[in-house]
Structure formats: C-alpha cells, structure tokens
Design a protein around this motif. Structure first.
Motif, PDB file in Angstrom:
ATOM      1  N   ARG A   1      47.953  31.925  39.972  1.00  0.00           N
ATOM      2  CA  ARG A   1      46.946  32.616  40.171  1.00  0.00           C
ATOM      3  C   ARG A   1      45.109  31.848  39.885  1.00  0.00           C
ATOM      4  NH1 ARG A   1      47.955  37.679  36.694  1.00  0.00           N
ATOM      5  NH2 ARG A   1      46.285  38.970  37.612  1.00  0.00           N
ATOM      6  N   ARG A   2      45.492  31.442  39.869  1.00  0.00           N
ATOM      7  CA  ARG A   2      43.781  30.668  38.956  1.00  0.00           C
ATOM      8  C   ARG A   2      43.175  30.617  40.893  1.00  0.00           C
ATOM      9  NH1 ARG A   2      47.279  26.466  38.664  1.00  0.00           N
ATOM     10  NH2 ARG A   2      46.458  24.044  40.530  1.00  0.00           N
ATOM     11  N   THR A   3      43.966  30.687  41.695  1.00  0.00           N
ATOM     12  CA  THR A   3      43.523  30.606  43.112  1.00  0.00           C
ATOM     13  C   THR A   3      42.698  32.090  43.453  1.00  0.00           C
ATOM     14  OG1 THR A   3      45.074  30.673  44.368  1.00  0.00           O
ATOM     15  CG2 THR A   3      44.686  28.962  43.669  1.00  0.00           C
ATOM     16  N   LEU A   4      44.058  32.860  42.658  1.00  0.00           N
ATOM     17  CA  LEU A   4      43.164  34.178  43.523  1.00  0.00           C
ATOM     18  C   LEU A   4      42.330  34.908  42.785  1.00  0.00           C
ATOM     19  CD1 LEU A   4      45.137  37.321  44.611  1.00  0.00           C
ATOM     20  CD2 LEU A   4      45.816  37.850  42.027  1.00  0.00           C
ATOM     21  N   ARG A   5      41.315  35.640  43.029  1.00  0.00           N
ATOM     22  CA  ARG A   5      40.299  36.131  43.000  1.00  0.00           C
ATOM     23  C   ARG A   5      40.692  37.483  42.625  1.00  0.00           C
ATOM     24  NH1 ARG A   5      35.902  34.312  47.465  1.00  0.00           N
ATOM     25  NH2 ARG A   5      37.178  32.446  48.012  1.00  0.00           N
ATOM     26  N   TYR A   6      39.850  38.341  41.295  1.00  0.00           N
ATOM     27  CA  TYR A   6      40.186  39.887  41.215  1.00  0.00           C
ATOM     28  C   TYR A   6      39.649  40.329  40.590  1.00  0.00           C
ATOM     29  CZ  TYR A   6      42.382  38.170  36.810  1.00  0.00           C
ATOM     30  OH  TYR A   6      43.052  37.399  35.496  1.00  0.00           O
TER      31      TYR A   6
ATOM     32  N   GLY B   1      49.467  30.188  51.637  1.00  0.00           N
ATOM     33  CA  GLY B   1      48.134  28.770  52.127  1.00  0.00           C
ATOM     34  C   GLY B   1      46.498  29.238  52.412  1.00  0.00           C
ATOM     35  N   ASN B   2      46.728  30.666  51.105  1.00  0.00           N
ATOM     36  CA  ASN B   2      45.623  31.497  51.818  1.00  0.00           C
ATOM     37  C   ASN B   2      44.515  31.725  50.223  1.00  0.00           C
ATOM     38  OD1 ASN B   2      43.537  33.887  52.985  1.00  0.00           O
ATOM     39  ND2 ASN B   2      44.847  34.700  53.283  1.00  0.00           N
ATOM     40  N   PRO B   3      43.127  31.183  50.724  1.00  0.00           N
ATOM     41  CA  PRO B   3      42.716  31.409  49.534  1.00  0.00           C
ATOM     42  C   PRO B   3      41.979  32.456  49.573  1.00  0.00           C
ATOM     43  CG  PRO B   3      41.618  29.540  50.583  1.00  0.00           C
ATOM     44  CD  PRO B   3      43.059  30.316  52.032  1.00  0.00           C
ATOM     45  N   PHE B   4      41.777  33.704  50.258  1.00  0.00           N
ATOM     46  CA  PHE B   4      40.798  34.407  51.011  1.00  0.00           C
ATOM     47  C   PHE B   4      41.477  35.798  50.160  1.00  0.00           C
ATOM     48  CE2 PHE B   4      40.110  31.708  53.455  1.00  0.00           C
ATOM     49  CZ  PHE B   4      38.001  30.684  53.129  1.00  0.00           C
ATOM     50  N   ILE B   5      42.360  35.839  49.134  1.00  0.00           N
ATOM     51  CA  ILE B   5      43.725  37.183  48.956  1.00  0.00           C
ATOM     52  C   ILE B   5      42.719  37.988  47.634  1.00  0.00           C
ATOM     53  CG2 ILE B   5      45.607  38.097  47.744  1.00  0.00           C
ATOM     54  CD1 ILE B   5      45.893  37.591  50.911  1.00  0.00           C
ATOM     55  N   PHE B   6      41.822  38.741  47.937  1.00  0.00           N
ATOM     56  CA  PHE B   6      41.831  39.580  46.380  1.00  0.00           C
ATOM     57  C   PHE B   6      42.891  40.815  45.803  1.00  0.00           C
ATOM     58  CE2 PHE B   6      38.721  42.559  44.245  1.00  0.00           C
ATOM     59  CZ  PHE B   6      37.689  41.340  43.803  1.00  0.00           C
ATOM     60  N   ARG B   7      42.486  40.607  44.813  1.00  0.00           N
ATOM     61  CA  ARG B   7      43.164  42.199  43.835  1.00  0.00           C
ATOM     62  C   ARG B   7      42.281  42.829  43.206  1.00  0.00           C
ATOM     63  NH1 ARG B   7      45.663  43.328  39.220  1.00  0.00           N
ATOM     64  NH2 ARG B   7      47.799  44.264  39.477  1.00  0.00           N
ATOM     65  N   CYS B   8      42.378  43.937  43.529  1.00  0.00           N
ATOM     66  CA  CYS B   8      42.161  45.369  42.877  1.00  0.00           C
ATOM     67  C   CYS B   8      42.485  45.174  41.484  1.00  0.00           C
ATOM     68  CB  CYS B   8      41.632  46.248  43.819  1.00  0.00           C
ATOM     69  SG  CYS B   8      40.992  45.799  46.056  1.00  0.00           S
ATOM     70  N   ILE B   9      42.132  46.603  40.723  1.00  0.00           N
ATOM     71  CA  ILE B   9      41.922  46.583  39.413  1.00  0.00           C
ATOM     72  C   ILE B   9      43.437  47.548  39.450  1.00  0.00           C
ATOM     73  CG2 ILE B   9      42.280  48.330  37.560  1.00  0.00           C
ATOM     74  CD1 ILE B   9      38.887  47.522  38.241  1.00  0.00           C
ATOM     75  N   ASP B  10      43.835  48.258  40.583  1.00  0.00           N
ATOM     76  CA  ASP B  10      45.032  48.569  40.983  1.00  0.00           C
ATOM     77  C   ASP B  10      46.546  48.344  41.234  1.00  0.00           C
ATOM     78  OD1 ASP B  10      43.386  49.387  43.454  1.00  0.00           O
ATOM     79  OD2 ASP B  10      43.525  51.131  43.794  1.00  0.00           O
ATOM     80  N   GLY B  11      45.948  46.432  41.462  1.00  0.00           N
ATOM     81  CA  GLY B  11      46.948  46.316  42.347  1.00  0.00           C
ATOM     82  C   GLY B  11      46.699  46.123  44.013  1.00  0.00           C
ATOM     83  N   VAL B  12      45.849  46.917  44.610  1.00  0.00           N
ATOM     84  CA  VAL B  12      45.412  46.660  45.512  1.00  0.00           C
ATOM     85  C   VAL B  12      44.846  44.975  46.399  1.00  0.00           C
ATOM     86  CG1 VAL B  12      44.022  47.320  47.516  1.00  0.00           C
ATOM     87  CG2 VAL B  12      45.437  49.307  45.924  1.00  0.00           C
ATOM     88  N   LEU B  13      45.753  44.799  47.456  1.00  0.00           N
ATOM     89  CA  LEU B  13      44.910  43.478  47.857  1.00  0.00           C
ATOM     90  C   LEU B  13      44.008  43.724  48.967  1.00  0.00           C
ATOM     91  CD1 LEU B  13      48.631  41.332  47.373  1.00  0.00           C
ATOM     92  CD2 LEU B  13      46.618  41.744  45.786  1.00  0.00           C
ATOM     93  N   ILE B  14      43.515  42.852  48.806  1.00  0.00           N
ATOM     94  CA  ILE B  14      42.730  42.343  50.565  1.00  0.00           C
ATOM     95  C   ILE B  14      42.642  40.953  50.560  1.00  0.00           C
ATOM     96  CG2 ILE B  14      40.102  42.783  51.358  1.00  0.00           C
ATOM     97  CD1 ILE B  14      39.672  44.595  49.322  1.00  0.00           C
TER      98      ILE B  14
END
Length: 297
Positions: free
Chosen positions: A31-36, A169-182
């Motif tokens: 999870r450290r690779t996930l931006r959120y 292998g995607n380091p560009f996944i962003f997680r929003c507060i409500d679980g929505v992903l970009i």
C-alpha cells in the motif's frame, strides 16, 4: 534436498508472476505505493468554490486563447458565443491588439496562458530526487499558498469496478477517501481505457474530457499531478491532494479541459477530480512534493 529446494525456488520465481492470487496478495501488502487521501483528512485546504473558480478561470482563458478552433462548438451555442466574444474583446484590448478580428489574435502556448492567468507555469522534468524519474517543477512565476497548482488526471473507477489488470505494476493509482480510484497512468492498458471512455462520452462536437495529458503536448497545462513525487527527509511536502467533484453546472464548452473521465458510462454522478493545492509559497525553479499519507489540517 537443498538442491531440490533451490530448483523449486527458481521455478517458482519464474512462474509466480502468472499466479493471480500471489499478485493480488502482494498488491495488498504494498500500500505504500498507493497515493491516497486518508479517511481522517476531512478538512479541505481551500473551499470547493475556490477550486471551481480557479479551474473556471484557467479553462476560460485556454478557450479564449484558442478561440478560432472552437467555431463548430460556438455555432451551436450563440448566447455563449456572444459572451466569449465580449471576453475576447477585453483580452485583445489588454494585450493591445488593434484588430477586432478574432482570427488574427496572437495564440499563446497553454503554459503561457497559465502564467498570464494565475501567475505561474508548471511542467514535467527530471526529478531532483535520486531514482525518482520524472517530477513536476514551477518553471515560471510564483505559486502563493492555497493556490491550485496542478490536477491529477486519469480514469475514475468506483470501488467495485474492474481495475485489477490496469493496476499491475502501476504506480499511478490514486485512492480517494470514499474508495474511488483514479488511474493516472499515461501508458499501456490504462492509456487505452482512458481514450476509449473519452471518445465514448463525446457529445457531437462537445468533448467531455481532455486526452492531451496522455501526450507531450498538453492542452490543459495543470494536468501533470500524477508526476508529483512523494516528499522525503530532505524534501518537505509543499503541496497536498484535495478531492473535488465537478458540479453539474460546469460549462459544457469547458469540459474539454477536464483530465478525468468516469469508467462507467451509465453512472449519473459528477466526475471526480483531484487537485494539488500549495501548502506554502512556492518559487520559480522549485519542485513540487506531496505527502501521500500525512493529514494536513
């Protein structure tokens, strides 16, 4: 037995990346690779109204700058055409353009429009952090504290929607507060999905999103937020993420500059955007650094 174990280990190392449960388990661990935006980060640095007004200001300036290219859109919106002609006239006078013919206006680059509108320009370049790859820098001007300095582009997924293969292998996944992903990846499957959704949602001459962030020639110069690197001990965070739902009354002619598109076509919801807001004054030449975890109140 030791030789047999080593042989089994080699075979497993060659095979494990095709073993989907192993991939899923390890993706969960990393999870450290996930931006959120953390759930406890409910307070926004600036108001939604401020975000809306800033985006509107930049997008209107971009639209006016490239006015002649939008003739097919404005032909369907005569009232809006009159409004922009008035704005264009004001802009021409300010720029000391004598001709009233909008065809002869001087066209600035998107970066110049951003500089003229908000007082700064940002662009991608090699990061000052070792082994960080690409970063984002303030190349001109000055960013005051509390200013929207960039946007996080990409395809927007709700929690139950399929993003597994795009996430590998995607380091560009962003997680929003409500679980929505970009998904802000501009390559591979992610790129194809965004383009497909963008062209699916086009309404006649009206584009509902901006595909140019997938290229080197950005139409919206703010759409570089996915390349902002995480801060370190040496480099403190100077921007933070803030979620923003695009309201239904957002001008249809300006949606072509929104760098986000929803994955599901049948969802009647406002598109989600994530902007990066300056935590302090940022000077020309400085790199932008975010903090993926720290709550900023």
């Amino acid at each position: 037995p030791a030789a047999m174990l080593r042989a089994l280990r080699r075979r497993w190392d060659a095979y494990k990346y095709r073993f989907v449960p192993w991939l899923a388990l390890n993706l969960r661990r990393k999870r450290r690779t996930l931006r959120y935006v953390p759930e406890s980060s409910q307070d926004k640095i600036i108001s939604d109204e401020d975000v809306f007004e800033t985006l509107l200001k930049v997008f209107k300036a971009l639209f006016i700058n490239d006015f002649s290219r939008h003739a097919h859109i404005l032909a369907l919106l005569p009232e809006i055409k009159c409004k922009y002609l008035e704005l264009l006239t004001v802009e021409q006078k300010r720029s000391k353009v004598n001709s009233c013919n909008h065809q002869s206006q001087h066209v600035f680059s998107p970066e110049e429009v951003l500089l003229n509108t908000l007082g700064f320009a940002v662009s991608r370049d090699r990061s000052s952090l070792m082994s960080a790859g690409t970063g984002v820098f303030v190349t001109k001007g000055f960013v005051p504290k509390g200013m929207v300095v960039s946007m996080y582009p990409g395809t927007v997924y709700r929690k139950h929607e399929p993003i597994f293969f795009q996430s590998l292998g995607n380091p560009f996944i962003f997680r929003c507060i409500d679980g929505v992903l970009i998904d802000g990846n501009d390559k591979g499957l992610s790129r194809s999905v965004y383009r497909s959704c963008s062209r699916r949602d086009q309404l006649g001459p009206f584009q509902m999103s901006d595909e140019s962030w997938l290229t080197a020639a950005l139409q919206n110069p703010l759409a570089v937020g996915q390349y902002v690197n995480n801060c370190s001990h040496e480099k403190a965070a100077n921007v933070c993420y803030q979620e923003f739902d695009v309201p239904g009354y957002f001008p249809v002619e300006l949606k072509q500059y929104l760098p986000n598109i929803v994955y599901s076509h049948d969802i009647e919801s406002h598109p989600r955007c994530v902007v990066l807001v300056a935590l302090k004054d940022i000077k020309q030449g400085e790199e932008l650094f975010s903090n993926y975890y720290t709550v900023v109140g």
